[in-house]
Design a protein around this motif. Structure first.
Motif, PDB file in Angstrom:
ATOM      1  N   SER A   1       0.989  -1.052   0.590  1.00 24.15           N
ATOM      2  CA  SER A   1      -0.203   0.190   0.493  1.00 24.15           C
ATOM      3  C   SER A   1       0.940   1.332   0.214  1.00 24.15           C
TER       4      SER A   1
ATOM      5  N   LYS B   1       0.588   5.549   0.273  1.00 19.02           N
ATOM      6  CA  LYS B   1      -0.314   7.319   0.004  1.00 19.02           C
ATOM      7  C   LYS B   1       0.854   7.961  -0.366  1.00 19.02           C
TER       8      LYS B   1
ATOM      9  N   LEU C   1       4.347   7.980  -0.167  1.00 20.85           N
ATOM     10  CA  LEU C   1       4.626   7.137   0.757  1.00 20.85           C
ATOM     11  C   LEU C   1       4.741   5.931   1.609  1.00 20.85           C
ATOM     12  N   PRO C   2       4.805   4.762   1.587  1.00 16.90           N
ATOM     13  CA  PRO C   2       5.177   3.456   1.668  1.00 16.90           C
ATOM     14  C   PRO C   2       4.246   3.321   3.242  1.00 16.90           C
ATOM     15  N   GLN C   3       3.293   2.674   3.120  1.00 15.00           N
ATOM     16  CA  GLN C   3       2.248   2.147   4.393  1.00 15.00           C
ATOM     17  C   GLN C   3       3.071   1.225   5.213  1.00 15.00           C
TER      18      GLN C   3
ATOM     19  N   VAL D   1      10.116   4.972   6.096  1.00 14.71           N
ATOM     20  CA  VAL D   1      10.620   6.045   5.288  1.00 14.71           C
ATOM     21  C   VAL D   1      10.240   7.365   6.882  1.00 14.71           C
ATOM     22  N   LEU D   2       9.194   7.527   7.525  1.00 19.41           N
ATOM     23  CA  LEU D   2       9.136   8.764   8.644  1.00 19.41           C
ATOM     24  C   LEU D   2      10.465   8.747   9.396  1.00 19.41           C
TER      25      LEU D   2
END
Lengths: 491, 144
Positions: A219, A221, A251-253, A433-434
């Protein structure tokens, strides 16, 4: 046969031989001394150009365009949405390769006036809205001339109104009308968007998208979906906004794991045979060059007009004596779009020929253009390419993997890294990623030395292999609105 | 021996302070924070929202070092299902698996001084069948 007849036969053969060799010297530009151009006009003579097509190699005639390098016109990734699920396909993914031919088939209609129902400017909000429903987002990662792209799609010149170059396209499949397709194009690096409504049966594209996007696909976003791109007007002043991703940052979830790689020189045991092939590609006459080794253990092949060097640190370097002595890629009597398209095609076909010779045993390696794909009426081009592994770019220590400089259809210089990257055991688990964005901000705030009130915008976040003396790692790269790219090392 | 006991008591007191500030596993349905201005929730945009996404992402931004607790209402109490710490960028994203229908979620932000901010969210997970029904009704209406 008596002696006289033999003598006559020998004489005829020798005369024919000298005539053929003379023609070869007259019309093969590589054999001309510098500044000699008497026969340029003659060669462009319609009758003789027919002859040159019949015996192309003898007369330095036309080079065939390799079809394998249409890849320069493919986007680096597709972000697709079907139902409520959004996912991403990279260029080496099987889903990408299934979907892209359908996409190009649909996009051809952009360049067919009779299939264009309407074309109008639109606002960013409409551009973003197109992604909220069923859609395909194409990111080329570099500016692409709309005229060159049209040439690629349709084989002839075509224009896209008011847009000289783009880097992103959205195909909206929201409309229930199967015979109509809506395409949005973003003029490169501007806030200018254009909406095109095309006559096109999109049923096949739509159903293929449904089949490729699964509920369990990874997923992703966009930042706009999470409203991280907008400045909240009711923001409480105690909450300081430091970093904001721009609307289309992906942004990968979930956590991402990529293959673990190692680098090795691509010229291995089959050294001499491969080098011989490379020399042929550079049109080096096996009887005319000299082979030398310098003090730094670099191997040089020198001929009258250029030098080809295989360096001890795994680089291939070609340099012509001057811009008029370089390897001919394409005769260029003018700089029309067709000629420019062909120059780029010949250049990439040349790169492709070397690629096939060197990297045929590396199926997961990919080569992608990294310089803008823009027309240039001056006739001078610098094309750069990067290596990719399974759709993920590889950053080398010395910047681009391949750099070509072309002037007026001639290859003036060429540099290529002779490393290949292969899978080894294990995977590299990328940090979330965050975490990367947090680490970026720590670096940025120290580097900028300013107080934390300034809001920095992130324009792109992507995973990239980094090759250095310490080996290969997969690190997040963050591009800011200050046109700088930060590499955040995985820990 | 007395010194050892004193050390243990001191450690126990310190742990109490620490655990007192850490978000608890359950909170009453009436629980409210004592502060504003620790976080801003950007998604969902409103306190009540509808979605088709089973795996929904709650996102926003806040002050560096703020601890976030994510709670779901269950059996009259809010039960913690996840936590995270806001980093230097201030951004946060948390994926939540929604159940069909109404999901009452509370986000509790706690800073290092013990100030807390609560944000209550009501996210209604619609199912695809409902959407298909809506679409067919809309198509029929347009046909009329």
């Amino acid at each position: 046969m008596n002696k006289d007849r033999l003598k006559s036969l020998l004489l005829v053969i020798l005369i024919l031989n000298s005539v053929i060799l003379t023609i070869s010297i007259w019309f093969n530009e590589k054999l001309w001394p510098s500044g000699y151009n008497f026969f340029v006009t003659l060669k462009n003579n319609p009758v003789l150009s027919v002859v040159s097509k019949i015996v192309p190699d003898w007369l330095g005639g036309e080079k065939k365009i390799e079809s394998s390098f249409q890849d320069i016109y493919t986007p680096r990734l597709l972000v697709v949405k079907s139902g409520s699920h959004r996912t991403q396909f990279l260029s080496m993914d099987s889903q990408f390769q299934s979907l892209y031919p359908e996409i190009t088939s649909a996009l051809k209609n952009l360049y067919i006036p009779s299939n264009m129902h309407s074309s109008s400017a639109c606002e960013k909000a409409e551009w973003i809205n197109a992604l909220k429903g069923k859609s395909i987002y194409m990111d080329f990662g570099l500016p692409v001339s709309t005229r060159l792209y049209g040439h690629f799609l349709t084989g002839k010149e075509g224009e896209l109104s008011s847009i000289p170059a783009f880097s992103k396209i959205i195909i909206s499949l929201q409309s229930s009308n199967d015979s109509e397709l809506v395409v949005f194009v973003n003029q490169n690096e501007t806030d200018s968007y254009r909406k095109f409504t095309l006559s096109c049966n999109k049923a096949a594209l739509s159903s293929m998208l449904d089949s490729l996007v699964m509920e369990n696909s990874p997923s992703y976003k966009f930042a706009f979906e999470l409203r991280l791109d907008a400045i909240n007007k009711e923001d409480n002043s105690n909450v300081l906004r430091r970093v904001t991703p721009s609307s289309l940052v992906i942004l990968p979830q979930q956590d991402i794991a990529v293959p673990n790689l190692y680098a090795r020189p691509v010229l291995g045991e089959k050294n001499e045979a491969t080098i011989s092939e490379i020399l042929k590609i550079f049109k080096y006459n096996t009887l005319a060059y000299r082979k030398l080794e310098d003090a730094e253990s670099n191997v040089l092949y020198v001929e009258n007009f250029s030098t080809l060097k295989f360096t001890s640190n795994n680089f291939l370097e070609y340099k012509a004596v001057d811009s008029e002595s370089g390897l001919i890629l394409k005769n260029t009597p003018d700089v029309s779009l067709s000629q420019q398209y062909e120059i780029i095609s010949y250049a990439t076909a040349f790169v492709g020929e070397l690629w096939n010779t060197l990297y045929s045993g590396s199926p997961n390696m990919e080569l992608r253009l990294s310089s803008p794909l823009i027309e240039n009426a001056s006739g001078k081009y610098t094309l750069t390419f990067d290596y990719y592994h399974n759709g993920i770019p590889i950053k080398l220590m010395d910047d681009s993997a391949i750099t070509l400089q072309i002037e007026n259809g001639r290859l003036v210089s060429y540099t290529q890294s002779l490393l290949t990257f292969e899978k080894q055991e294990g995977v590299i688990e990328a940090n979330p990623v965050l975490w990367a964005i947090d680490e970026f901000y720590k670096i940025y705030s120290v580097e900028s030395g300013e107080n934390s009130d300034k809001l920095i915008t992130i324009n792109d976040v992507f995973l990239r292999y980094t090759h250095s003396n310490g080996g290969i790692n997969a690190n997040w790269s963050i591009k800011t609105d200050e046109s700088k790219t930060y590499t955040i090392k995985n820990n | 021996m007395k010194k050892l006991i004193s050390v243990f008591v001191l450690i126990a007191i310190l742990c109490t302070f620490v655990s007192g500030f850490a978000a608890p596993q359950t909170l009453s349905a009436e629980y409210h924070g004592n502060s504003r201005g620790l976080i801003v929730i950007t998604n969902p945009e409103y306190q009540k929202s509808n979605t088709l996404e089973k795996n929904y992402v709650i996102s926003g931004y806040g002050n560096d070092g703020v601890e976030l607790g994510f709670y779901k209402l269950s059996g009259g109490k809010y039960v913690k299902f996840s936590s995270s710490l806001i980093g230097a960028s201030g951004l946060f994203m948390k994926q939540v698996a929604l159940s069909n229908g109404k999901n009452s979620i509370m986000v509790v932000a706690t800073d290092r001084y013990g100030n807390t901010q609560t944000e209550r969210l009501e996210i209604n997970l619609l199912n695809q069948r409902f959407l298909s029904t809506l679409k067919s009704v809309a198509a029929n209406l347009m046909g009329l």
